[in-house]
Design an enzyme around this catalytic site. Structure first.
Site, PDB file in Angstrom:
ATOM      1  N   CYS A   5       0.875  -1.263   0.060  1.00 34.68           N
ATOM      2  CA  CYS A   5       0.028   0.066   0.189  1.00 34.68           C
ATOM      3  C   CYS A   5       0.772   1.157   0.007  1.00 34.68           C
ATOM      4  CB  CYS A   5      -0.972  -0.129   1.194  1.00 34.68           C
ATOM      5  SG  CYS A   5      -1.813   1.557   1.556  1.00 34.68           S
ATOM      6  N   GLU A   6       0.714   2.026  -0.813  1.00 34.18           N
ATOM      7  CA  GLU A   6       1.479   3.319  -1.039  1.00 34.18           C
ATOM      8  C   GLU A   6       1.199   4.317   0.205  1.00 34.18           C
ATOM      9  OE1 GLU A   6      -0.831   6.384  -3.921  1.00 34.18           O
ATOM     10  OE2 GLU A   6       0.315   4.969  -4.949  1.00 34.18           O
ATOM     11  N   HIS A   7       0.208   4.245   0.810  1.00 30.84           N
ATOM     12  CA  HIS A   7       0.023   5.017   1.674  1.00 30.84           C
ATOM     13  C   HIS A   7       0.672   4.718   3.255  1.00 30.84           C
ATOM     14  CE1 HIS A   7      -4.200   5.463  -0.254  1.00 30.84           C
ATOM     15  NE2 HIS A   7      -3.292   6.408  -0.774  1.00 30.84           N
ATOM     16  N   HIS A   8       0.941   3.591   3.526  1.00 30.81           N
ATOM     17  CA  HIS A   8       1.542   3.147   4.859  1.00 30.81           C
ATOM     18  C   HIS A   8       2.749   2.116   4.365  1.00 30.81           C
ATOM     19  CE1 HIS A   8      -2.668   4.179   6.104  1.00 30.81           C
ATOM     20  NE2 HIS A   8      -1.775   4.771   7.039  1.00 30.81           N
TER      21      HIS A   8
ATOM     22  N   GLN B 271      -5.240  -0.421  -4.284  1.00 29.75           N
ATOM     23  CA  GLN B 271      -5.904  -1.461  -5.209  1.00 29.75           C
ATOM     24  C   GLN B 271      -6.686  -1.113  -6.181  1.00 29.75           C
ATOM     25  OE1 GLN B 271      -8.098  -4.282  -2.450  1.00 29.75           O
ATOM     26  NE2 GLN B 271      -9.466  -4.951  -3.958  1.00 29.75           N
TER      27      GLN B 271
ATOM     28  N   HIS C 111      -5.873  -5.871   3.473  1.00 27.91           N
ATOM     29  CA  HIS C 111      -4.920  -4.729   3.576  1.00 27.91           C
ATOM     30  C   HIS C 111      -4.466  -4.883   5.234  1.00 27.91           C
ATOM     31  CE1 HIS C 111      -5.934  -2.805  -0.151  1.00 27.91           C
ATOM     32  NE2 HIS C 111      -6.960  -3.698  -0.078  1.00 27.91           N
TER      33      HIS C 111
ATOM     34  N   CYS D   3      -2.745  -2.585   6.362  1.00 27.64           N
ATOM     35  CA  CYS D   3      -2.842  -1.207   7.038  1.00 27.64           C
ATOM     36  C   CYS D   3      -4.358  -1.034   7.670  1.00 27.64           C
ATOM     37  CB  CYS D   3      -2.671  -0.189   5.936  1.00 27.64           C
ATOM     38  SG  CYS D   3      -4.021  -0.308   4.423  1.00 27.64           S
TER      39      CYS D   3
END
Length: 191
Positions: free
Chosen positions: A82-85, A123, A151, A153
């Site tokens: 995941c590019e956020h976390h 995703q 996920h 995250c």
């Protein structure tokens, strides 16, 4: 042309050498001395999709064929970040396409899933990228991609909801028709 990977690996390792003390760790502790290099190798492996051309992968195994019915490959396992976390998300990709004079080797569909999943992702975008890649490379009558994923995250941090599954879908061409989407979905339910 020189291979840029060793320089990238060294640069990533240096960043992790700097990160360990910021987390309260001793980078000279026995178990951590080689960790920056191990983590750097892992990160380069986990993000190897940036170095691959998914359209070229599909086009490397094109075959002229008069088959015009739905081709379904389901349960393609994937792991992504995941590019956020920068935490993993993982699950299964299901692909359907209707050929328009050409087919591709089935393993190539799994390879493009690997290519897109081995990038920092969300995703929703990954689902679209897989569908658009197949559309561009094969020019089929239609493509539909369904991704089901968990996920970390959401499971390891934040709301900490175990077992939650996210489903995304993207369709183009013939799959714009509801009956075609339903036919594909029924294939996924037949297990």
């Amino acid at each position: 042309m020189t291979d840029p990977r060793p320089a990238r690996q060294d640069a990533v390792a240096e960043l992790y050498s700097q990160l360990l003390p910021l987390l309260g760790e001793d980078p000279q502790r026995e178990g951590l001395v080689k960790t920056p290099q191990r983590v750097a190798r892992a990160w380069l492996e986990l993000t190897r999709g940036y170095d691959e051309d998914p359209v070229a992968i599909l086009r490397s195994a094109l075959f002229n064929e008069t088959y015009h019915q739905m081709v379904v490959v389901r349960d393609i396992e994937f792991y992504s970040l995941c590019e956020h976390h920068l935490l993993p998300f993982f699950g299964k990709v299901h692909i359907a396409y209707i050929p328009n004079g050409q087919i591709t080797g089935l393993s190539k569909l799994a390879r493009i899933v690997d290519t897109f999943s081995h990038r920092l992702q969300v995703q929703e975008r990954m689902t679209q990228q897989i569908a658009h890649c197949i559309q561009e490379a094969l020019n089929p009558q239609g493509v539909m991609v369904v991704v089901e994923a968990q996920h970390l995250c959401m499971q390891m941090r934040g709301v900490q909801k175990q077992g939650a599954v996210t489903t995304t879908m993207h369709h183009v061409g013939a799959f714009e028709r509801a009956e075609m989407r339903q036919e594909f979905i029924s294939q996924l339910q037949f297990r």
